[in-house]
Scaffold this motif. Structure first.
Motif, PDB file in Angstrom:
ATOM      1  N   THR B  41      74.906  -5.076  11.139  1.00  0.00           N
ATOM      2  CA  THR B  41      74.970  -6.149  10.127  1.00  0.00           C
ATOM      3  C   THR B  41      75.498  -5.663   8.791  1.00  0.00           C
ATOM      4  O   THR B  41      75.647  -6.453   7.857  1.00  0.00           O
ATOM      5  N   GLY B  42      75.756  -4.365   8.684  1.00  0.00           N
ATOM      6  CA  GLY B  42      76.188  -3.817   7.399  1.00  0.00           C
ATOM      7  C   GLY B  42      75.068  -3.082   6.668  1.00  0.00           C
ATOM      8  O   GLY B  42      75.318  -2.434   5.642  1.00  0.00           O
ATOM      9  N   LEU B  43      73.835  -3.168   7.177  1.00  0.00           N
ATOM     10  CA  LEU B  43      72.718  -2.447   6.555  1.00  0.00           C
ATOM     11  C   LEU B  43      72.974  -0.943   6.578  1.00  0.00           C
ATOM     12  O   LEU B  43      73.465  -0.409   7.579  1.00  0.00           O
ATOM     13  N   LYS B  44      72.608  -0.264   5.493  1.00  0.00           N
ATOM     14  CA  LYS B  44      72.786   1.191   5.423  1.00  0.00           C
ATOM     15  C   LYS B  44      71.463   1.939   5.567  1.00  0.00           C
ATOM     16  O   LYS B  44      71.456   3.157   5.748  1.00  0.00           O
ATOM     17  N   HIS B  45      70.348   1.202   5.405  1.00  0.00           N
ATOM     18  CA  HIS B  45      69.019   1.818   5.518  1.00  0.00           C
ATOM     19  C   HIS B  45      68.145   0.908   6.363  1.00  0.00           C
ATOM     20  O   HIS B  45      67.941  -0.249   5.998  1.00  0.00           O
ATOM     21  N   ILE B  46      67.638   1.410   7.458  1.00  0.00           N
ATOM     22  CA  ILE B  46      66.756   0.620   8.320  1.00  0.00           C
ATOM     23  C   ILE B  46      65.531   1.468   8.632  1.00  0.00           C
ATOM     24  O   ILE B  46      65.647   2.543   9.230  1.00  0.00           O
ATOM     25  N   GLN B  47      64.370   0.962   8.213  1.00  0.00           N
ATOM     26  CA  GLN B  47      63.129   1.664   8.550  1.00  0.00           C
ATOM     27  C   GLN B  47      62.625   1.096   9.863  1.00  0.00           C
ATOM     28  O   GLN B  47      62.375  -0.108   9.991  1.00  0.00           O
ATOM     29  N   ILE B  48      62.495   1.966  10.850  1.00  0.00           N
ATOM     30  CA  ILE B  48      62.336   1.438  12.201  1.00  0.00           C
ATOM     31  C   ILE B  48      60.965   1.656  12.823  1.00  0.00           C
ATOM     32  O   ILE B  48      60.545   0.891  13.676  1.00  0.00           O
ATOM     33  N   VAL B  49      60.250   2.703  12.415  1.00  0.00           N
ATOM     34  CA  VAL B  49      58.972   3.015  13.081  1.00  0.00           C
ATOM     35  C   VAL B  49      57.965   3.603  12.092  1.00  0.00           C
ATOM     36  O   VAL B  49      58.326   4.090  11.020  1.00  0.00           O
ATOM     37  N   SER B  50      56.664   3.538  12.505  1.00  0.00           N
ATOM     38  CA  SER B  50      55.586   4.257  11.801  1.00  0.00           C
ATOM     39  C   SER B  50      55.080   5.359  12.718  1.00  0.00           C
ATOM     40  O   SER B  50      54.741   5.079  13.869  1.00  0.00           O
ATOM     41  N   PHE B  51      54.960   6.563  12.168  1.00  0.00           N
ATOM     42  CA  PHE B  51      54.320   7.639  12.919  1.00  0.00           C
ATOM     43  C   PHE B  51      52.854   7.699  12.490  1.00  0.00           C
ATOM     44  O   PHE B  51      52.466   8.548  11.698  1.00  0.00           O
ATOM     45  N   VAL B  52      52.106   6.743  12.983  1.00  0.00           N
ATOM     46  CA  VAL B  52      50.688   6.646  12.599  1.00  0.00           C
ATOM     47  C   VAL B  52      49.849   6.556  13.870  1.00  0.00           C
ATOM     48  O   VAL B  52      50.379   6.420  14.978  1.00  0.00           O
TER      49      VAL B  52
END
Lengths: 320, 320
Positions: B41-52
């Motif tokens: 989509t043009g996004l440059k930063h995608i936060q995808i998961v939590s390591f919790v």
């Protein structure tokens, strides 16, 4: 930082806006239940019914019964909407409504054609006769409404210049008819406005007509409702139409999905938290929003009704 | 009229924020499907998961598999969230994530206690050690995040003065550790902010730390998300966290009802319409929003995904 108004007035349109768009017929008693509850929230203006053709708007069929059956509160103006002489006469005949003879126009030919089957020029040409009719019946006239003032699903963008031009024509009709034009409702009927276009158009109207009292009628179709209201506040606008729980939408506006008015209790929440007085009881409004959701039988878009008021949370935290 | 920025950057948090709050386990392949679609989509930063801890956040259980399975796009930073050393080590071990070692603090003792089982003072005292650990591993550090920066469901209002004080302490940790503190995320974790408090707190931070690059992380819990983003734009803020379709909410924030982040495509819509560049493809984002709704299996709060883009409508009107 912008100077926000100390207080604003919110005019509730939930019952009229909200029920007219529902496909299922809502029982008259339930419509009255919501109107009666809204009457106890501090609201001074509640638009409750449309006197329009029930073949086009089935939930308007019982407008007369709704008005006859409601319990009025002292000091509250209950109003109705009409689009022609027959509707106006029905509204007057109820003898329970506050009748205000607005001069109404649209900024979109394509929209007014679908909504009222005439052009902007035809509607404009009809205004002097409307005005004379209102005068003959001693009906108060103090301004008017311009629909599709920020854009139209059938025609596209509407410029601030076009709005200023049409407002000028409405003002001329009033002046020629010898009545005041003090109040102008700018309606974002189809959810085209952004905070920037609110500022541009409101600013252009204020520059040309500095004494006009502007009302914003905002729809949240594309999620901009509260941001647009905030932009209005920054422009000093002190009157807003809104609908409890975000009920509503125009049946002729060609929306899919959520199309309701800016949500009354979300707007009141923003004002409460920013120190702007509304005179309204947020908790009572949240109860009305829950009632509205129960009545229409599907989720409504209001956020504070789900997220909760901060006043209540603060009280709970202080008590703990 | 306020000077709005010419362009902004939106950091997508939908996959991480959105899935962590769902009670039903979402299949790994479906998580990857959304992440892959967002990458186009043009996004440059995608936060995808939590390591919790998956006992606390069941949908975080497959974080490693999600990272291993996704298709990365060139130039896109994929990131993860961690709250302790073990989480950090898991994130590094994936070898596919952009690792940024932020100095994170909360403005609420009650919140950080529930979220991370420690006090503000304890968290602050732990920051130099975190910083040394990041330095030892050659991890980039350029700033930090302050959660509950506008208020807390467990503690109440948070003043701009408290925020400025805590930011000062974070800046000191960075200075003492010999790393830059260039970027500060102010998180309205529990949806307490209004446009006015955004302006007050952002303004107070800008006054004291004029060179800081502020990021707003906004939740739409009480319907203020887009209005708060607009207030941020008016303050010149150029970076926003957001979640497609308004996915999300913090599992420890004690919300009922809608709690998601400000909606990516609604924010992009507002920017597009106001002439602010985002570099993002609104129509592709709307498709991602529809996909997200299908994956979680319940309606999501995004408005433009239902109301439709005006660009498409304008093209249709021009073609007609």
């Amino acid at each position: 930082m912008a100077d926000l108004p100390k207080s604003i007035e919110i005019r509730e349109e939930g019952p009229r806006e909200g029920f007219q768009i529902e496909k299922e017929f809502i029982p008259t008693a339930r419509k009255i239940e919501l109107i009666n509850a809204l009457g106890k929230t501090g609201l001074k203006h509640i638009q409750i019914v449309s006197f329009v053709d029930p073949r086009r708007v089935p939930n308007a069929a019982d407008a007369d019964e709704v008005v006859a059956g409601m319990t009025t509160q002292p000091g509250v103006h209950y109003t109705g909407l009409w689009l022609n002489d027959k509707g106006f006469e029905r509204a007057v005949a109820t003898k329970r409504l506050h009748i205000n003879g607005g001069l109404n126009l649209s900024a979109s030919d394509a929209f007014i054609k679908r909504n009222q089957n005439r052009s902007i020029a035809e509607q404009l040409a009809s205004l002097p006769a409307s005005l004379e009719k209102y005068k003959a019946q001693n009906v108060e006239i103090d301004g008017g409404l311009l629909s599709a003032a920020f854009g139209c699903n059938y025609e596209g963008d509407v410029s601030a210049a076009k709005v200023v031009d049409l407002v000028g024509k409405m003002v001329d009709v009033a002046r020629n008819g010898g009545v005041p034009f003090k109040r102008l409702t700018l309606a974002d009927t189809m959810g085209w406005a952004t905070p920037l276009s609110i500022k541009r158009t409101v600013g252009a109207v204020q520059d040309k007509f500095p004494d006009l009292d502007i009302v914003l009628h905002l729809h949240d179709t594309r999620g901009m409702g509260i941001a647009n209201a905030y932009a209005g506040l920054e422009m000093g606008v002190r009157r807003y139409d809104a609908a409890v729980a975000g009920l509503g939408g125009c049946p002729f506006a060609g929306h899919k999905g959520a199309a309701g008015n800016v949500c009354t209790e979300d707007l009141v929440f923003m004002c409460d938290e920013m120190g702007i007085e509304t005179g309204l009881d947020l908790n009572a409004l949240i109860e009305c929003a829950n009632l509205a959701e129960e009545i229409v039988g599907h989720p409504l878009p209001g956020a504070v009704m789900k997220g909760g008021s901060l006043k209540l949370l603060r009280e709970k935290l202080q008590a703990a």
